[in-house]
Enzyme design. Structure first.
Site, short mmCIF file in Angstrom:
data_model
loop_
_atom_site.label_atom_id
_atom_site.label_comp_id
_atom_site.label_asym_id
_atom_site.label_seq_id
_atom_site.Cartn_x
_atom_site.Cartn_y
_atom_site.Cartn_z
N ASP A 372 1.41 -5.31 7.44
CA ASP A 372 2.25 -5.28 6.24
C ASP A 372 3.41 -6.31 6.32
O ASP A 372 3.44 -7.13 7.05
CB ASP A 372 2.46 -3.98 5.77
CG ASP A 372 2.67 -3.65 4.26
OD1 ASP A 372 3.65 -4.38 3.64
OD2 ASP A 372 1.86 -3.18 3.57
N LYS A 482 -3.64 -7.44 1.49
CA LYS A 482 -2.88 -6.70 0.42
C LYS A 482 -2.20 -7.75 -0.25
O LYS A 482 -1.02 -8.46 0.34
CB LYS A 482 -2.03 -5.76 1.25
CG LYS A 482 -1.26 -4.93 0.31
CD LYS A 482 -0.52 -3.66 0.92
CE LYS A 482 0.32 -2.95 -0.08
NZ LYS A 482 1.12 -2.15 1.03
N TRP A 483 -2.34 -7.92 -1.71
CA TRP A 483 -1.49 -9.07 -2.52
C TRP A 483 -0.72 -8.18 -3.37
O TRP A 483 -0.93 -7.45 -4.05
CB TRP A 483 -2.89 -9.59 -3.50
CG TRP A 483 -2.01 -10.37 -4.40
CD1 TRP A 483 -1.05 -10.57 -5.26
CD2 TRP A 483 -2.67 -12.07 -4.77
NE1 TRP A 483 -1.07 -11.67 -5.87
CE2 TRP A 483 -1.79 -12.44 -5.80
CE3 TRP A 483 -3.89 -12.55 -4.18
CZ2 TRP A 483 -2.26 -13.98 -6.17
CZ3 TRP A 483 -4.10 -13.80 -4.61
CH2 TRP A 483 -3.59 -14.49 -5.57
N ASP A 484 0.67 -8.32 -3.04
CA ASP A 484 1.82 -7.50 -3.58
C ASP A 484 2.39 -8.57 -4.51
O ASP A 484 2.41 -9.62 -4.64
CB ASP A 484 2.72 -7.31 -2.44
CG ASP A 484 3.25 -6.05 -2.56
OD1 ASP A 484 3.44 -5.57 -3.80
OD2 ASP A 484 4.01 -5.36 -1.65
N MET A 485 3.18 -7.81 -5.34
CA MET A 485 3.99 -8.41 -6.69
C MET A 485 5.26 -7.44 -6.89
O MET A 485 5.08 -6.42 -7.33
CB MET A 485 3.04 -8.58 -7.61
CG MET A 485 3.65 -9.35 -8.70
SD MET A 485 5.07 -8.90 -9.59
CE MET A 485 5.42 -10.28 -10.83
N ASN A 486 6.41 -7.95 -6.39
CA ASN A 486 7.53 -6.73 -6.15
C ASN A 486 8.70 -7.06 -6.97
O ASN A 486 9.65 -6.53 -6.61
CB ASN A 486 8.07 -6.91 -4.55
CG ASN A 486 7.26 -5.90 -3.85
OD1 ASN A 486 6.94 -4.96 -4.38
ND2 ASN A 486 6.89 -6.10 -2.61
N ASP A 560 3.79 3.66 -4.21
CA ASP A 560 4.36 3.60 -2.98
C ASP A 560 4.82 4.84 -2.65
O ASP A 560 5.30 5.38 -1.69
CB ASP A 560 5.56 2.72 -3.17
CG ASP A 560 5.41 1.45 -3.03
OD1 ASP A 560 4.36 0.99 -2.44
OD2 ASP A 560 6.38 0.47 -3.25
C1 GLA Z 1 5.86 -3.09 -1.73
C2 GLA Z 1 4.73 -2.35 -1.28
C3 GLA Z 1 4.89 -1.76 -0.27
C4 GLA Z 1 5.02 -2.55 0.89
C5 GLA Z 1 6.27 -3.36 0.60
C6 GLA Z 1 6.46 -4.24 1.62
O1 GLA Z 1 6.92 -2.13 -1.97
O2 GLA Z 1 4.28 -1.47 -2.38
O3 GLA Z 1 3.77 -0.91 0.10
O4 GLA Z 1 4.03 -3.23 1.16
O5 GLA Z 1 6.28 -3.84 -0.70
O6 GLA Z 1 7.64 -5.05 1.37
#
Ligand code: GLA
Length: 744
Positions: A372, A482-486, A560
């Site tokens: 991750d 895992k393609w995230d967007m935060n 999460d």
């Molecule tokens: C987001 C994702 C988590 C993890 C964090 C890493 O919050 O939902 O699962 O990957 O980013 O910074």
């Protein structure tokens, strides 16, 4: 099937169980006559008779005073011309408002068109998909709307699309444009048809998709996102239901937008007690300047009807997702059990730690190891390095491909976390290209989680993202991403688009939708460049879990929140529209990192196994007993994963209604089923408990087993009418799984 009746003035769209009937009213207006349980297609005589205009209503052109547009059920209504309900669009052509839309032509064809630049339901070889397309034109301006209805017979679903065309020689200013609008015409009078409720999904980060029902008694109820993503807070999927609609019975008219940016769905009750439901791009954050000769394509909307309650509605959406939304290569491919190091280590890891987790996970039967956040740049916390997708050699001195090879050497697949759309102000990318993020000249560059959003409306930015991401994923030959967007959008402007030059020419208001198009462009290019990679979407958990993203990413990190009991509700709500195979569910450590609750390992396992199983903990800390439990759980999951991931899923008891949750997975031939049952708090002296099953074959005799041991034999009809008796133990967090198999 599409039937054309009444001398080409009546159009009957028939799916397996439902009918959607349109008419051309007064030879002009595309009108909605019926949507519900199937009726015979030879009902040639179906017509629409509006109520007479009352005082204070307006007739259309003074030559025919028998009706008011305010009483006509329209399929793409325009406002300000006598229909006082909400319009489906607002546009100006050479300064003139578009205030008329008549049917100019129509055609029927096999299959369905692709939507340029946007995700949409795909035919994928199905022979039963047909499209009906109407061209509606304004007599005075150069505005045309093409409404298309693609009928997916098997899924009982209609995909609606709207394309706006500028046939003139000056720009067309589109201030709003919904994808669909439906004026439901329900039978009955008074309370029979005037008491509909809007069922939608609401929540927040780590609390996604709680089911909310609200009566639409007067005016308009709107649900929407203005966050640049489809959202944790609401979801672009909803249903209009009767007050007595339950999980197992009653009517639902349901909608899902195939879109990942800002959206709105509105349900309005008019003065007659009829309902107008419409949705698509959110008018408050959208505008578009359409050049002469240009077309503007609205996002797709999926519409389905069920008279078998919410379970019928979900069956239709699940079928649709599996057959027509997910990438074909993954639609029926079993998903590996994964382990992700996020909650095990957060940013604090090195190669030795990662490999110790991977090694132990392999012994327990896990199949894929995912690194991750924290492997790149100088990323020891969330304040830096997004955009610099190069390995952090302080943590992983051997490099990424060496780590990947070592993981593969253990017999595991290798996966990686990325957040392609973002940039940290503290990054080489930002220092080199400070104008590459979304921002507004003279305004703050407002951060969330210390990061800014890259301006995907710009081609050179998209090209560089694709180059960097494909390169890093190719170096390590990733099997999974895992393609995230935060973060949500704020101060979202672009340095490249012209400023707004007049109140109607709002170029900067195009940004949200241009971003979504840019997002789909990079998702398409990256996933096509890496066709064998399994992509999992994520936006701080389930913040952008929608039908649009699922076209590129066949699974999604549901939330999460990894607490098993919180997950009961999140997964239950999510399942209204999405099948369990797309939900990433992980077993995590106790006390849980979000809720600090401790839940027995069996409940944590069974909740995570109710979909796409994974782990998010440090397995080297397991006791021998826990290791043994997890090892058998993984073996059991592998033996049943086909049924869990691709069988029919039905909800049996709702966590929103109390202490119990339950669901069932049933095989296509109904000869096998798995029943999951959860009780959060133990009850004392509570009498005999049972659970009413659903989806089984009435006259099959099922052998019911627990942990592989047969405990009783019961027929399908008995299980669905008298129920399956339960003998739970005492203690909080009780979880049971029953295996049902047809007795030969
Ligand atoms: C987001 C994702 C988590 C993890 C964090 C890493 O919050 O939902 O699962 O990957 O980013 O910074």
């Amino acid at each position: 099937m599409i039937y054309i009746l009444n001398s080409d003035s009546l159009f009957h769209l028939a799916t397996r169980r439902t009918s959607y009937v349109l008419g051309i009213y007064k030879k002009r207006w595309l009108s909605h006559y019926y949507w519900g349980l199937g009726i015979e297609p030879d009902s040639h005589a179906m017509e629409f008779v509006p109520a007479e205009p009352s005082a204070y209503e307006v007739t259309d052109d003074n030559t025919d005073k028998s009706f008011s547009l305010n009483r006509v059920p329209l399929e793409y209504p325009y406002g300000l011309a006598g229909d006082f309900r909400s319009p489906a669009f607002e546009a100006f052509s050479a300064g003139r408002a578009v205030l008329d839309l008549s049917v100019a032509s129509w055609r029927v064809y096999a299959g369905r068109p692709e939507l340029p630049g946007l995700p949409c339901a795909c035919v994928n070889g199905a022979a039963d998909v047909q499209t009906l397309e109407f061209t509606l034109a304004d007599s005075l301006t150069s505005f045309e709307a093409i409404l298309s209805y693609s009928v997916f017979e098997e899924a009982d679903l209609i995909a609606r699309n709207t394309t706006i065309r500028n046939t003139g020689s000056s720009p067309l200013d589109i201030l709003s444009a919904y994808s669909f609008s439906v004026d439901l015409q329900l039978p009955g009078s008074g309370a029979d048809r005037e008491n509909l409720e809007l069922l939608s999904l609401h929540g927040a980060w780590a609390r996604e998709r709680s089911i909310v029902r609200q009566a639409v008694k007067a005016g308009r109820v709107e649900i929407e996102s203005v966050r640049g993503i489809s959202g944790h807070f609401t979801s672009p999927n909803c249903a209009v239901v009767r007050p007595d609609t339950t999980e197992r019975s009653g009517e639902a008219w349901a909608f899902a937008l195939v879109y990942s940016g800002d959206w709105r769905i509105a349900c309005e009750r008019n003065e007659e007690g009829n309902y107008r439901i419409q949705g698509g791009l959110n008018p408050s954050t959208f505008a578009w300047c359409l050049e002469p000769g240009g077309s503007f394509v609205c996002p797709e909307a999926l519409l389905t009807y069920s008279n078998e309650g919410l379970s019928g509605m979900s069956r239709n959406f699940h079928t649709m997702v599996l057959k027509h939304i997910l990438p074909v290569a993954w639609a029926s491919r079993p998903r590996p059990i994964l382990i992700n190091n996020w909650e095990a280590t957060y940013f604090n890891f090195d190669e030795e730690k990662l490999l110790s987790i991977a090694k132990k996970a392999k012994e327990l039967g896990v199949e894929l190891f995912v690194v991750d956040d924290g492997w790149f740049g100088k990323r020891n916390d969330d304040s830096t390095s997004l955009g610099d997708w190069t390995i952090d050699e302080a943590k992983l001195p051997g490099g990424l491909s060496a780590l990947a090879d070592k993981v593969r050497g253990l017999g595991l697949l290798f996966g990686l976390w990325v957040e392609p759309e973002m940039v940290s102000p503290d990054s080489d990318l930002y220092r080199a290209h400070p104008d590459w993020c979304l921002h507004m000249e003279g305004r703050p560059r407002s951060e969330s989680r210390n990061q800014l959003i890259l301006d995907l409306t710009r081609e050179e930015v998209r090209d560089e993202i694709v180059r960097r991401i494909v390169s890093v994923l190719s170096i390590c030959r990733a099997d999974y991403v895992k393609w995230d967007m935060n973060r949500p959008f704020s101060h979202a402007g672009s340095a490249l688009l012209p400023p707004n030059d007049f109140y109607r020419r709002m170029y900067q208001k195009e940004i949200r939708h241009r971003y979504a198009l840019g997002l789909y462009d990079i998702m398409r290019r990256i996933t096509r460049a890496l066709p064998d990679v399994l992509f999992e979407g994520c936006a701080g958990g389930g913040g952008r879990m929608d039908m649009g993203v699922l076209q590129y990413m066949p699974q999604y990190w549901t939330s999460d929140n990894t607490d098993a009991f919180a997950r009961l509700a999140i997964q239950y709500g999510t399942s209204l529209f999405f099948p369990p195979v797309v939900m990433g569910n992980h077993v995590s450590a106790v006390p849980n990192h979000q809720t600090l609750r401790s839940t027995p390992i069996k409940a944590r396992s069974l909740v995570a196994m109710s979909g796409n199983l994974g782990y998010e903990l440090d397995p080297t800390r397991f006791s021998d007993e826990e290791s043994q439990e997890i090892k058998s759980a993984n073996a059991w999951y592998k033996a049943h994963r086909e049924l869990i991931q691709f069988g029919r899923f039905l909800r049996l008891a709702s966590p929103f209604e109390g202490n119990y949750s339950s669901w069932i997975f049933v095989s296509g031939d109904k000869r096998k089923a798995l029943v999951f049952w959860f009780r959060v708090l133990s009850k004392v002296n509570h009498g005999r408990e049972s659970i009413l099953l659903n989806g089984l074959e009435e006259n099959i005799l099922y052998v019911v087993a627990i942990d592989g041991k047969p405990v009783r034999e019961l027929s399908g009809s008995e299980l669905m009418r008298r129920g399956l008796p339960l003998s739970p133990s005492r203690g909080d967090g009780e979880a049971l799984c029953f295996e049902l198999s047809a007795k030969d």
